[in-house]
Design an enzyme around this catalytic site. Structure first.
Site, PDB file in Angstrom:
ATOM      1  N   CYS A  91       0.810  -1.221   0.000  1.00 36.02           N
ATOM      2  CA  CYS A  91       0.000   0.000   0.000  1.00 36.02           C
ATOM      3  C   CYS A  91       0.840   1.267   0.000  1.00 36.02           C
ATOM      4  O   CYS A  91       0.358   2.330  -0.386  1.00 36.02           O
ATOM      5  CB  CYS A  91      -0.940   0.024   1.205  1.00 36.02           C
ATOM      6  SG  CYS A  91      -2.179  -1.290   1.175  1.00 36.02           S
ATOM      7  N   GLN A 152      -5.306  -9.027   5.996  1.00 34.75           N
ATOM      8  CA  GLN A 152      -5.282  -7.710   6.626  1.00 34.75           C
ATOM      9  C   GLN A 152      -6.530  -7.451   7.463  1.00 34.75           C
ATOM     10  O   GLN A 152      -6.459  -6.779   8.491  1.00 34.75           O
ATOM     11  CB  GLN A 152      -5.142  -6.625   5.556  1.00 34.75           C
ATOM     12  CG  GLN A 152      -3.765  -6.555   4.950  1.00 34.75           C
ATOM     13  CD  GLN A 152      -3.573  -5.303   4.114  1.00 34.75           C
ATOM     14  OE1 GLN A 152      -4.123  -4.245   4.399  1.00 34.75           O
ATOM     15  NE2 GLN A 152      -2.772  -5.417   3.064  1.00 34.75           N
ATOM     16  N   SER A 210     -23.476   9.924   5.364  1.00 34.29           N
ATOM     17  CA  SER A 210     -23.108   8.790   6.215  1.00 34.29           C
ATOM     18  C   SER A 210     -23.380   9.103   7.682  1.00 34.29           C
ATOM     19  O   SER A 210     -23.231  10.236   8.137  1.00 34.29           O
ATOM     20  CB  SER A 210     -21.626   8.457   6.033  1.00 34.29           C
ATOM     21  OG  SER A 210     -21.266   7.313   6.758  1.00 34.29           O
ATOM     22  N   SER A 244     -11.428   0.991   4.390  1.00 32.95           N
ATOM     23  CA  SER A 244     -11.350   1.641   3.078  1.00 32.95           C
ATOM     24  C   SER A 244     -11.987   0.747   2.019  1.00 32.95           C
ATOM     25  O   SER A 244     -11.950  -0.483   2.115  1.00 32.95           O
ATOM     26  CB  SER A 244      -9.891   1.922   2.714  1.00 32.95           C
ATOM     27  OG  SER A 244      -9.138   0.722   2.703  1.00 32.95           O
ATOM     28  N   HIS A 345      -9.007   4.064  -1.619  1.00 31.68           N
ATOM     29  CA  HIS A 345      -7.666   3.509  -1.438  1.00 31.68           C
ATOM     30  C   HIS A 345      -7.272   2.685  -2.664  1.00 31.68           C
ATOM     31  O   HIS A 345      -7.279   1.458  -2.618  1.00 31.68           O
ATOM     32  CB  HIS A 345      -7.650   2.660  -0.168  1.00 31.68           C
ATOM     33  CG  HIS A 345      -6.315   2.095   0.203  1.00 31.68           C
ATOM     34  ND1 HIS A 345      -5.117   2.548  -0.318  1.00 31.68           N
ATOM     35  CD2 HIS A 345      -5.986   1.091   1.064  1.00 31.68           C
ATOM     36  CE1 HIS A 345      -4.118   1.850   0.200  1.00 31.68           C
ATOM     37  NE2 HIS A 345      -4.620   0.958   1.034  1.00 31.68           N
ATOM     38  N   CYS A 375       0.490   2.299   6.594  1.00 27.51           N
ATOM     39  CA  CYS A 375       0.715   0.889   6.924  1.00 27.51           C
ATOM     40  C   CYS A 375       0.702   0.072   5.640  1.00 27.51           C
ATOM     41  O   CYS A 375       0.076   0.445   4.649  1.00 27.51           O
ATOM     42  CB  CYS A 375      -0.361   0.384   7.885  1.00 27.51           C
ATOM     43  SG  CYS A 375      -2.049   0.497   7.247  1.00 27.51           S
TER      44      CYS A 375
END
Length: 389
Positions: A91, A152, A210, A244, A345, A375
């Site tokens: 990432c 993950q 949201s 994400s 992402h 990360c």
């Protein structure tokens, strides 16, 4: 000693990484080529002067194989003499591209270089580069971690459990990400960084409406009874709402020295001050942002209080909230224009997407110092400090 400065930074809007996503019709080479063309158009530089183009892509297979960055350079119309390479630090791939580019400028190896990244998760889904039944880790890793490595999402659950992060806290953080991104769009704060493409002008995943009530109705995204038995501490609080999404997008930054910028008449946006990379536990693989932050602050001879703005990649709410607990950072300074939970992402593009958003936020807010950290799978993290100019 030479320095390294960012003189331009652009990104595409971020689309959903699904077959019906707003950018799914665009080949990943063309996504990246669009940002490269826009970068030189907005900066006014002659692309023939660019010494190298360093791009990040995670799933380097199919339409993202064969050194995608090189073909984006050619598609963008740059001279054939401009070289390019594609790197993978998961990432953090395009943040690593920034590190390499800046370090090359500081060392004198480059005068003008592009760091960039792309990922089309609609056309090249995550893990496409690992054929079914193949082991990408090898026997030595299996021997070192006999119970097996984990996805993950399970790591995000373990982080939530270890730092006692509730579902409500993680959902509230996600809602705030959407609120900030929506406000940034409505206030025109993304205008200078986004390069519209094929009629797509806005990030597709930002949800202005949201709410925690809506997110509370989502089911756990990674529930697995086998992992539940192995890790009984997991409460299964990670959902699609506080993680994400998968996305399509590209981003690019133009890096040079202050001396070269002055000679070419370019306006520096920020100085690339300090860099750090670190490894961490590959089970709690997403916690490397904590030691990476500590390491880069030491290298910069700065304290957390010196930092005006932070960009911490929102792979999951639990990652940023655990980082906040460990560092004591002020959340009001973190991802001030929203983060990856809202914006998206697109793996290989995210590093330079964060940098692009950060340098524009620094200028808008008059920030002196900013820190970016990400990360990465396998227990890795990048961090860097930027200085406003």
């Amino acid at each position: 000693m030479r320095d390294a400065v960012i003189v331009e930074a652009v990104r595409t809007p971020i689309g959903k990484g699904r077959p019906n996503g707003s950018l799914a019709h665009v080949h990943p080479v063309e996504l990246l080529a669009h940002t490269l063309r826009t970068l030189v158009e907005r900066s006014g530089v002659d692309p023939a002067l660019i010494d190298d183009v360093i791009g990040g892509t995670v799933d380097q297979v199919g339409e993202q194989a064969m050194n995608t960055t090189r073909y984006a350079v050619l598609s963008a119309g740059f001279p054939e003499s401009v070289p390019a390479t594609t790197v993978d630090r998961q990432c953090g791939s395009s943040q690593q591209a920034v590190h390499f580019a800046a370090q090359g400028v500081i060392s004198g190896a480059y005068d003008l270089v592009v760091a960039c990244g792309v990922e089309s998760m609609s056309r090249v889904p995550m893990w496409s580069n690992v054929p079914a039944g193949k082991d990408p880790f090898g026997p030595g890793v299996a021997e070192r971690y006999p119970e097996g490595l984990i996805p993950q999402g399970i790591s995000a659950e373990l982080i939530a459990a270890k730092w006692s992060l509730s579902r409500e806290e993680m959902d509230a953080f996600a809602v705030e990400s959407h609120r900030k991104a929506a406000e940034a769009w409505e206030s025109g704060l993304f205008a200078d960084e986004v390069a519209p493409l094929d009629g797509v002008t806005r990030d597709e995943c930002v949800r202005p409406g949201s709410s925690t009530e809506v997110l509370a109705g989502l089911k756990p995204a990674y529930y697995d009874p086998a992992f539940g038995e192995r890790f009984p501490q997991i409460d299964w609080n990670v959902t699609a709402g506080n993680a994400s999404p998968v996305n399509d997008g590209a981003s690019a930054v133009l890096i040079t020295s202050s001396e070269t910028a002055a000679r070419l008449g370019l306006r520096p946006l920020a100085r690339l001050h300090s860099f750090a990379v670190t490894g961490s536990d590959p089970l709690l693989m997403l916690t490397g942002v904590v030691p990476a932050t500590e390491k880069v602050l030491r290298k910069a001879s700065l304290s957390l209080d010196d930092i005006d703005l932070f960009e911490v990649n929102e792979a999951f709410s639990s990652v940023v909230l655990a980082w906040r607990q460990e560092t004591g950072a002020d959340l009001s300074k973190v991802n001030v224009h929203g983060g990856a939970i809202a914006i998206g992402h697109p793996l290989g593009a995210s590093g330079t997407r964060l940098t692009t958003t950060l340098v524009h936020a620094m200028r808008a807010r008059g920030a002196r110092y900013a820190l970016q950290t990400m990360c990465e799978a396998g227990g890795l993290a990048n961090a860097m400090v930027l200085e406003g100019l």
